[in-house]
Design a protein around this motif. Structure first.
Motif, PDB file in Angstrom:
ATOM      1  N   ARG A   4      37.094  35.795  40.426  1.00 39.56           N
ATOM      2  CA  ARG A   4      37.352  37.230  40.319  1.00 39.56           C
ATOM      3  C   ARG A   4      36.523  37.959  41.361  1.00 39.56           C
ATOM      4  NH1 ARG A   4      36.360  38.970  34.650  1.00 39.56           N
ATOM      5  NH2 ARG A   4      34.326  38.126  35.153  1.00 39.56           N
ATOM      6  N   LEU A   5      37.198  38.616  42.294  1.00 38.66           N
ATOM      7  CA  LEU A   5      36.506  39.308  43.373  1.00 38.66           C
ATOM      8  C   LEU A   5      36.539  40.805  43.138  1.00 38.66           C
ATOM      9  CD1 LEU A   5      38.317  37.272  46.138  1.00 38.66           C
ATOM     10  CD2 LEU A   5      35.889  37.037  45.563  1.00 38.66           C
ATOM     11  N   ARG A   6      35.601  41.499  43.759  1.00 37.59           N
ATOM     12  CA  ARG A   6      35.647  42.966  43.735  1.00 37.59           C
ATOM     13  C   ARG A   6      36.160  43.442  45.086  1.00 37.59           C
ATOM     14  NH1 ARG A   6      33.284  45.706  39.423  1.00 37.59           N
ATOM     15  NH2 ARG A   6      32.590  47.458  40.681  1.00 37.59           N
ATOM     16  N   ILE A   7      37.280  44.144  45.051  1.00 40.07           N
ATOM     17  CA  ILE A   7      37.965  44.534  46.274  1.00 40.07           C
ATOM     18  C   ILE A   7      38.179  46.048  46.302  1.00 40.07           C
ATOM     19  CG2 ILE A   7      40.049  44.198  47.669  1.00 40.07           C
ATOM     20  CD1 ILE A   7      40.465  41.515  46.261  1.00 40.07           C
ATOM     21  N   ILE A   8      37.744  46.684  47.391  1.00 36.56           N
ATOM     22  CA  ILE A   8      37.994  48.122  47.547  1.00 36.56           C
ATOM     23  C   ILE A   8      39.264  48.299  48.364  1.00 36.56           C
ATOM     24  CG2 ILE A   8      37.076  50.329  48.384  1.00 36.56           C
ATOM     25  CD1 ILE A   8      34.934  49.182  46.748  1.00 36.56           C
ATOM     26  N   ILE A   9      40.164  49.143  47.911  1.00 36.10           N
ATOM     27  CA  ILE A   9      41.284  49.563  48.744  1.00 36.10           C
ATOM     28  C   ILE A   9      41.035  51.025  49.093  1.00 36.10           C
ATOM     29  CG2 ILE A   9      43.782  49.962  48.861  1.00 36.10           C
ATOM     30  CD1 ILE A   9      42.990  47.002  48.896  1.00 36.10           C
ATOM     31  N   ALA A  10      40.944  51.288  50.402  1.00 34.18           N
ATOM     32  CA  ALA A  10      40.550  52.635  50.817  1.00 34.18           C
ATOM     33  C   ALA A  10      41.552  53.228  51.797  1.00 34.18           C
ATOM     34  CB  ALA A  10      39.151  52.592  51.449  1.00 34.18           C
ATOM     35  N   LYS A  11      41.665  54.539  51.750  1.00 36.41           N
ATOM     36  CA  LYS A  11      42.520  55.282  52.676  1.00 36.41           C
ATOM     37  C   LYS A  11      41.628  56.162  53.542  1.00 36.41           C
ATOM     38  CE  LYS A  11      46.263  55.911  52.976  1.00 36.41           C
ATOM     39  NZ  LYS A  11      47.354  55.241  53.743  1.00 36.41           N
ATOM     40  N   GLY A  32      44.197  38.920  39.493  1.00 36.38           N
ATOM     41  CA  GLY A  32      42.968  38.647  38.753  1.00 36.38           C
ATOM     42  C   GLY A  32      41.700  39.263  39.325  1.00 36.38           C
ATOM     43  N   HIS A  33      41.847  40.192  40.269  1.00 38.80           N
ATOM     44  CA  HIS A  33      40.660  40.788  40.878  1.00 38.80           C
ATOM     45  C   HIS A  33      40.349  42.164  40.296  1.00 38.80           C
ATOM     46  CE1 HIS A  33      40.827  37.523  43.639  1.00 38.80           C
ATOM     47  NE2 HIS A  33      42.037  37.863  44.048  1.00 38.80           N
ATOM     48  N   GLU A  34      39.114  42.595  40.492  1.00 39.52           N
ATOM     49  CA  GLU A  34      38.740  43.950  40.108  1.00 39.52           C
ATOM     50  C   GLU A  34      38.894  44.835  41.337  1.00 39.52           C
ATOM     51  OE1 GLU A  34      34.908  43.745  38.155  1.00 39.52           O
ATOM     52  OE2 GLU A  34      35.802  42.712  36.434  1.00 39.52           O
ATOM     53  N   VAL A  35      39.859  45.723  41.278  1.00 42.20           N
ATOM     54  CA  VAL A  35      40.210  46.516  42.449  1.00 42.20           C
ATOM     55  C   VAL A  35      39.793  47.965  42.247  1.00 42.20           C
ATOM     56  CG1 VAL A  35      42.082  47.199  43.981  1.00 42.20           C
ATOM     57  CG2 VAL A  35      42.243  45.054  42.718  1.00 42.20           C
TER      58      VAL A  35
ATOM     59  N   VAL B  78      34.152  53.326  33.296  1.00 47.73           N
ATOM     60  CA  VAL B  78      34.668  52.081  32.733  1.00 47.73           C
ATOM     61  C   VAL B  78      36.195  52.119  32.632  1.00 47.73           C
ATOM     62  CG1 VAL B  78      34.481  50.466  30.816  1.00 47.73           C
ATOM     63  CG2 VAL B  78      32.565  51.967  31.349  1.00 47.73           C
ATOM     64  N   ASP B  79      36.827  51.052  33.048  1.00 48.77           N
ATOM     65  CA  ASP B  79      38.277  50.906  32.895  1.00 48.77           C
ATOM     66  C   ASP B  79      38.571  49.530  32.304  1.00 48.77           C
ATOM     67  OD1 ASP B  79      39.729  53.278  33.919  1.00 48.77           O
ATOM     68  OD2 ASP B  79      38.598  52.870  35.740  1.00 48.77           O
ATOM     69  N   PRO B  80      39.725  49.389  31.665  1.00 41.86           N
ATOM     70  CA  PRO B  80      40.019  48.125  30.981  1.00 41.86           C
ATOM     71  C   PRO B  80      40.390  46.995  31.938  1.00 41.86           C
ATOM     72  CG  PRO B  80      41.869  49.656  30.739  1.00 41.86           C
ATOM     73  CD  PRO B  80      40.787  50.407  31.448  1.00 41.86           C
ATOM     74  N   SER B  81      39.991  45.792  31.590  1.00 41.07           N
ATOM     75  CA  SER B  81      40.466  44.601  32.301  1.00 41.07           C
ATOM     76  C   SER B  81      41.810  44.222  31.703  1.00 41.07           C
ATOM     77  CB  SER B  81      39.500  43.432  32.103  1.00 41.07           C
ATOM     78  OG  SER B  81      38.265  43.717  32.697  1.00 41.07           O
ATOM     79  N   SER B  82      42.680  43.674  32.530  1.00 45.14           N
ATOM     80  CA  SER B  82      43.970  43.228  32.017  1.00 45.14           C
ATOM     81  C   SER B  82      43.775  41.936  31.242  1.00 45.14           C
ATOM     82  CB  SER B  82      44.936  43.000  33.183  1.00 45.14           C
ATOM     83  OG  SER B  82      45.831  41.964  32.867  1.00 45.14           O
ATOM     84  N   PRO B  83      44.259  41.888  30.004  1.00 46.90           N
ATOM     85  CA  PRO B  83      44.083  40.670  29.218  1.00 46.90           C
ATOM     86  C   PRO B  83      44.854  39.492  29.817  1.00 46.90           C
ATOM     87  CG  PRO B  83      45.442  42.265  28.021  1.00 46.90           C
ATOM     88  CD  PRO B  83      44.967  42.944  29.260  1.00 46.90           C
ATOM     89  N   SER B  85      45.709  38.922  33.378  1.00 45.11           N
ATOM     90  CA  SER B  85      45.209  38.368  34.640  1.00 45.11           C
ATOM     91  C   SER B  85      43.693  38.352  34.703  1.00 45.11           C
ATOM     92  CB  SER B  85      45.748  39.177  35.815  1.00 45.11           C
ATOM     93  OG  SER B  85      45.136  40.448  35.847  1.00 45.11           O
ATOM     94  N   GLY B  86      43.028  39.135  33.842  1.00 41.26           N
ATOM     95  CA  GLY B  86      41.580  39.254  33.950  1.00 41.26           C
ATOM     96  C   GLY B  86      41.172  40.250  35.018  1.00 41.26           C
TER      97      GLY B  86
END
Ligand code: B12
Ligand code: GTP
Ligand code: MG
Lengths: 149, 291
Positions: A4-11, A32-35, B78-83, B85-86
């Protein structure tokens, strides 16, 4: 997706085209990433602050307005100056072929145009992470010609 | 590992890396408490309410007000994680334009990462870290997820509950739990029809319960109205420094629950319960002994 990666999408800049950025953000979430999506019209300084606060692994820049030749190198420069050499930078939108070589030489590791699929993005991210895990240069401030095509 | 020298010198990157380590469990409360023995608590505010009521838009105004006073502030959104895909789409920044335009604000988006509550369970360690690093004010924006929201009251000192005329009604019982804890009730979107009606409903609800009646304020984040009153009420609270007894109760149960889920035998005990090898009482006794 095993990591699980942390990825910024920026404009960056005054560009108001946000459909592509939102599509990409959603696709990466589904992989599956935190965007973190910044929303429109961020300055290079604001984008770098976001990268730092959010502890991002990747920064994806979306540009359709034609300002990529100026804004993208500026952002990479600021990242390097802020000790973020290891952040992996990629881009997408309307970026003509002729401009890409220069951006790659500035540390951008992939550029995606209209019609990009989520598999293509995931393949790039997978390869970039693999390089990082093997301690090969891949961050925006790390010296390498490597880029995705 | 945590870079204490950089952290104490105010290095943002060291801070954000340390928060990641707390999130992943690499650093726990014990380590934070050991490295920062005398944590003075920052003033911690939480803003909660159903999805889409305007929490982020309101945050922008509150942050703007705090920044005027040149305070060092931190925001945890805080925002929710998708159950499935995670993964998570952390989008509160979109509505909070001042989230990234000053060095006085540290803004971090957090995903719930599949934990049962609407805030990540290790958020209190993150709050301890921020307090130790002399952030004066901290604002938490929660996921608008209902009952589990009550937990935000456990980690925050003051709670703002936001309602809007167009918001889907929460289940009555869930709402009651939260209303009991709210220090200020905001009816946002006062520019919309039926906002008055909403405010009246709320004040009626409080007339029936005699012991607690927070101020009910109408605001519109769209039209920038009502915020002066909000800031005044916040100022009053901040000066009063009061802390609810009920919040201590929740803090305790929250901490207790964390202990449970971090217990080394928890999955083993769960498995045995599932396959009916042990009874519930036996499970509890086993876990209690090891605590
Ligand atoms: C829709 C559109 C608009 C809409 C935008 C709505 C919105 N909220 O987004 C509106 C009508 C507002 C608009 C306005 C303008 N537009 Co316009 N617009 C388009 C159009 C037709 C489609 C863009 C789009 O949404 N595509 C769909 C999305 C899903 O695709 P995408 O953005 O390309 O994204 C994909 C990939 O590029 C990539 N990607 C994109 N970003 C990123 C980021 C990362 C990290 C990654 C990995 C991948 C990635 O992945 C996505 C999925 O495959 C394009 C033409 C075109 N065919 O591209 C012109 C276009 C972009 N617009 C253009 C122009 C000039 C304008 C205007 C200046 C005026 C005008 N002439 O219309 C204004 C400026 C607005 C502003 N403030 O910036 C030009 C830009 C020229 C240039 N760069 O040299 C284009 C190319 C049209 C043209 N051929 O002239 N536009
Ligand atoms: N009419 C009106 N719309 C508003 C007002 N405040 C916010 N909105 C709109 O309500 C929507 C949701 O606002 P947010 O601030 O993102 O709400 P939120 O509670 O943070 O949402 P989540 O974080 O997704 O739960 C946006 O489209 C806003 O433009 C208001 O005062 N009036
Ligand atoms: Mg929000």
């Amino acid at each position: 997706m095993d990591e699980r990666l942390r990825i910024i999408i920026a404009k960056p800049g005054l560009d108001g085209h946000d459909r592509g950025a939102k599509v990409v953000a959603r696709a990466l979430r589904d992989a599956g990433h935190e965007v973190i999506y910044t929303g429109l019209r961020r300055t290079p300084e604001e984008i770098v602050r976001t990268v730092i606060d959010e502890d991002a692994d990747f920064l994806g820049l979306s540009s359709l307005s034609g300002a990529h030749n100026f804004l993208i190198p500026k952002i990479v420069e600021l990242l390097v100056a802020s000790d973020c050499n290891d952040v992996i930078v990629f881009a997408g939108g309307i970026i003509p072929e002729k401009d890409r070589g220069n951006l790659f030489s500035k540390g951008v590791r992939a550029i995606f145009g209209p019609g990009t699929s989520s598999t293509q993005m995931s393949d790039f991210i997978g390869s970039a992470v693999k390089r990082r895990d093997e301690s090969l240069p891949v961050g925006c401030g790390e010296d390498s010609d490597w880029h995705w095509d | 590992m945590m870079d204490l020298i950089k952290l104490k010198s105010g290095d943002r990157r060291a801070l954000s890396k340390t928060i990641s380590m707390i999130e992943s469990g690499e650093i726990n409360s014990a380590i934070i408490k050991e490295k920062f023995p005398n944590i003075k608590t920052a003033e911690i505010w939480a803003i909660t309410g159903s999805p889409g009521v305007g929490k982020s838009c309101i945050c922008e105004y509150i942050i703007g007000d705090w920044l005027k006073n040149n305070q060092k502030i931190a925001v945890l959104a805080v925002d929710p994680s998708s159950p499935l895909s995670g993964g998570a789409l952390l989008g509160d920044r979109i509505r909070i334009n001042n989230s990234d335009n000053s060095d006085n604000i540290f803004f971090r988006s957090l995903a719930t990462r599949g934990q049962s509550g609407a805030i990540p369970s290790n958020i209190s360690d993150i709050l301890d870290l921020l307090s130790a690093l002399n952030f004066e004010k901290i604002l938490i924006e929660t996921v608008g997820a209902g009952q589990a929201e009550v937990r935000v009251a456990a980690v925050s000192q003051y709670l703002l509950l936001v309602e809007a005329p167009d918001s889907g009604d929460m289940l009555q019982a869930e709402k009651a739990g939260l209303m009991e804890l709210a220090d200020i009730l905001l009816v946002n979107k006062s520019d919309l029809e039926r906002a008055n009606e909403k405010a009246e409903q709320l004040s009626l609800a409080f007339q029936l319960s005699s012991n607690h009646s927070p101020p009910i304020l109408m605001v519109s984040a769209k039209q920038n109205s009502g915020f002066e009153e909000l800031f005044l009420e916040m100022e009053k609270l901040s000066k009063s420094g009061k802390n609810h007894k009920i919040k201590s109760r929740i803090s305790l149960s929250f901490a207790w629950e964390n202990l449970l889920w971090n217990h080394k035998d928890v999955s083993k005990v769960l498995e045995k319960l599932e396959s009916e090898q042990i009874t519930l009482d036996e499970a509890i006794n086993h876990l209690k002994e090891e605590l």
